[in-house]
Design a protein around this motif. Structure first.
Motif, PDB file in Angstrom:
ATOM      1  N   ASN A 138      42.390  41.257  27.538  1.00 19.22           N
ATOM      2  CA  ASN A 138      41.990  39.925  28.331  1.00 19.22           C
ATOM      3  C   ASN A 138      42.602  38.872  27.753  1.00 19.22           C
ATOM      4  O   ASN A 138      43.032  37.673  28.594  1.00 19.22           O
ATOM      5  CB  ASN A 138      40.415  39.939  28.530  1.00 19.22           C
ATOM      6  N   GLU A 143      44.175  38.654  34.171  1.00 19.61           N
ATOM      7  CA  GLU A 143      44.586  38.956  35.546  1.00 19.61           C
ATOM      8  C   GLU A 143      44.838  40.257  35.857  1.00 19.61           C
ATOM      9  O   GLU A 143      44.667  40.922  37.020  1.00 19.61           O
ATOM     10  CB  GLU A 143      45.476  37.952  36.258  1.00 19.61           C
ATOM     11  N   GLU A 146      42.379  43.021  37.143  1.00 12.64           N
ATOM     12  CA  GLU A 146      41.691  43.118  38.625  1.00 12.64           C
ATOM     13  C   GLU A 146      42.950  43.632  39.484  1.00 12.64           C
ATOM     14  O   GLU A 146      42.646  43.818  40.646  1.00 12.64           O
ATOM     15  CB  GLU A 146      41.571  41.295  39.072  1.00 12.64           C
ATOM     16  N   LEU A 147      44.058  43.316  39.104  1.00 13.64           N
ATOM     17  CA  LEU A 147      45.314  43.649  39.966  1.00 13.64           C
ATOM     18  C   LEU A 147      45.600  45.338  39.908  1.00 13.64           C
ATOM     19  O   LEU A 147      45.973  45.666  40.757  1.00 13.64           O
ATOM     20  CB  LEU A 147      46.678  43.256  39.450  1.00 13.64           C
ATOM     21  N   ALA A 189      51.344  36.540  38.773  1.00 13.71           N
ATOM     22  CA  ALA A 189      50.266  36.188  38.098  1.00 13.71           C
ATOM     23  C   ALA A 189      50.737  36.167  36.598  1.00 13.71           C
ATOM     24  O   ALA A 189      50.192  35.478  35.885  1.00 13.71           O
ATOM     25  CB  ALA A 189      49.215  37.443  38.202  1.00 13.71           C
ATOM     26  N   THR A 193      49.580  32.589  34.165  1.00 17.02           N
ATOM     27  CA  THR A 193      48.321  33.522  33.491  1.00 17.02           C
ATOM     28  C   THR A 193      48.168  32.228  32.329  1.00 17.02           C
ATOM     29  O   THR A 193      49.100  31.459  31.905  1.00 17.02           O
ATOM     30  CB  THR A 193      48.696  34.725  32.878  1.00 17.02           C
ATOM     31  N   ALA A 279      40.937  43.094  44.634  1.00 15.51           N
ATOM     32  CA  ALA A 279      42.186  43.514  44.547  1.00 15.51           C
ATOM     33  C   ALA A 279      42.575  44.584  45.415  1.00 15.51           C
ATOM     34  O   ALA A 279      43.488  44.337  46.207  1.00 15.51           O
ATOM     35  CB  ALA A 279      42.708  43.961  43.109  1.00 15.51           C
TER      36      ALA A 279
END
Length: 384
Positions: A138, A143, A146-147, A189, A193, A279
């Motif tokens: 993280n 991100e 979630e993808l 993303a 980020t 997502a």
């Protein structure tokens, strides 16, 4: 009167002092409780030390070693038994693989039931390890979790990206495991980020967790292959209806043949359903599967049906699957001969039914009007 006022003021100040002394203790106890809860959920806690002056120390991830499922003695013993049975079967001639004594038959049945229980535990352990992996990565790419909601695709993407801040440099390697739509979204993303590069210790811990997830997947594949190779012997009707691979997945998810028979048909079509996320609703789902169906969407009968009939086909297969599972369970419990006749009959019935569903509607038959030329006056109501 003045003395009484001073006394009341002194008492009020004393009460305020008591409250100020209690508040830090409550905050401290709340911090301990929050730390305990975070440690209980995956064995990971955040170091809350550091304030505005020591902001560089804030957010340091501390990992607490939790018990590993692969270190469990019962799982190790079960794997040894499974490998011993597989080695014995490999030494047998191909024509005599199914020729077993009654004792060997019962022993393999016990192994299959135990394998289903361990497969459920492995599924939970994979979920916990995935959460731990998301927590460790993280700080670098928040991100990404979630993808990519699939644990193994998330792990594969981490293995490729690692500590590279420019995700576009890894697009060629990511193309082997992801779709072009996913790669474009991840690249966008990654360019926006707020993550930071991982330290050497964090990267080392991340790679260790990735290796552990690979071991879990290997053991899960080995046990699934063992159960699948014995499915046609223990659940022949289910295998004839949906196939041995899908039958192994269903039994592994539900815990065994007896547990599968207790599930009604309306719930069987939801076994193996993926949880919907923001997502997946946005088109980034890693598993192309209907929101209201699970493993049965991969059944050959359902796959061969057109898209507008798939959900209707899933409901029909789930109804027949419930009956086939009860047939196999009764045969196993009563000691009767296990055959795939029921499953084959259901399979042919469903194939014929789906074929009729795909047939175009019959054209309306145009009926000729009756010839009333010789009875005109009689038809008109005039009787001579």
């Amino acid at each position: 009167g003045l003395g009484n006022n001073l006394t009341m003021a002194d008492a009020l100040l004393d009460d305020l002092d008591d409250l100020s002394d209690v508040e830090p203790e409550e905050e401290t106890s709340n911090e301990y409780r929050a730390g305990d809860e975070s440690e209980g959920d995956g064995g990971i806690s955040l170091d809350a030390m550091g304030d505005g002056a020591n902001g560089s120390n804030a957010g340091i991830v501390k990992t607490k070693q939790r018990p590993r499922l692969l270190d469990d003695a019962s799982l190790k013993s079960h794997l040894s038994s499974v490998r011993a049975v597989n080695s014995v079967d490999d030494k047998k001639p191909s024509a005599n693989v199914d020729a077993t004594t009654k004792e060997e038959d019962e022993y393999q049945h016990v192994l299959i039931l135990a394998s289903n229980k361990h497969l459920i535990s492995l599924g939970h352990e994979i979920h916990r390890t995935h959460l731990e992996l998301c927590h460790q990565y993280n700080p670098k790419f928040p991100e990404l979790e979630e993808l990519l909601t699939d644990p193994f695709k998330y792990r594969a993407a981490i293995g490729i990206i690692q500590n590279e801040m420019d995700v576009t440099k890894s697009n060629e390697e990511l193309n082997e495991i992801l779709t072009s739509n996913q790669i474009i979204t991840i690249s966008v993303a990654g360019s926006t980020t707020s993550g930071r590069p991982l330290t050497d210790d964090e990267l080392r811990s991340l790679n260790a967790t990735c290796s552990y997830l690979d071991e879990l997947k290997s053991i899960q594949t080995e046990l699934t292959a063992f159960v699948e190779s014995r499915m046609e012997r223990w659940a022949p009707s289910i295998c004839a209806l949906v196939g041995p691979s899908l039958a192994a997945q269903l039994l592994a998810s539900t815990g065994g043949l007896a547990e599968l028979t207790k599930i009604p048909a309306c719930n069987l079509q939801l076994v193996g359903k993926h949880k919907s996320t923001s997502a997946s609703r946005g088109g980034m789902a890693t598993q192309v599967r209907s929101q209201h169906a699970g493993y049965l969407m991969e059944c050959p009968l359902v796959v061969s049906a057109p898209n507008y009939l798939k959900m209707k086909a899933v409901k029909a297969v789930a109804g027949k699957l419930a009956l086939a599972a009860r047939t196999d369970h009764v045969n196993v419990e009563s000691g009767r001969k296990r055959t795939s006749a029921v499953g084959r009959k259901f399979h042919e019935d469903l194939r014929a039914k789906f074929g009729k569903w795909e047939e175009p509607d019959k054209a309306q038959v145009v009926k000729a009007l009756p010839n009333i030329s010789g009875r005109f006056w009689e038809v008109m109501g005039f009787i001579w």
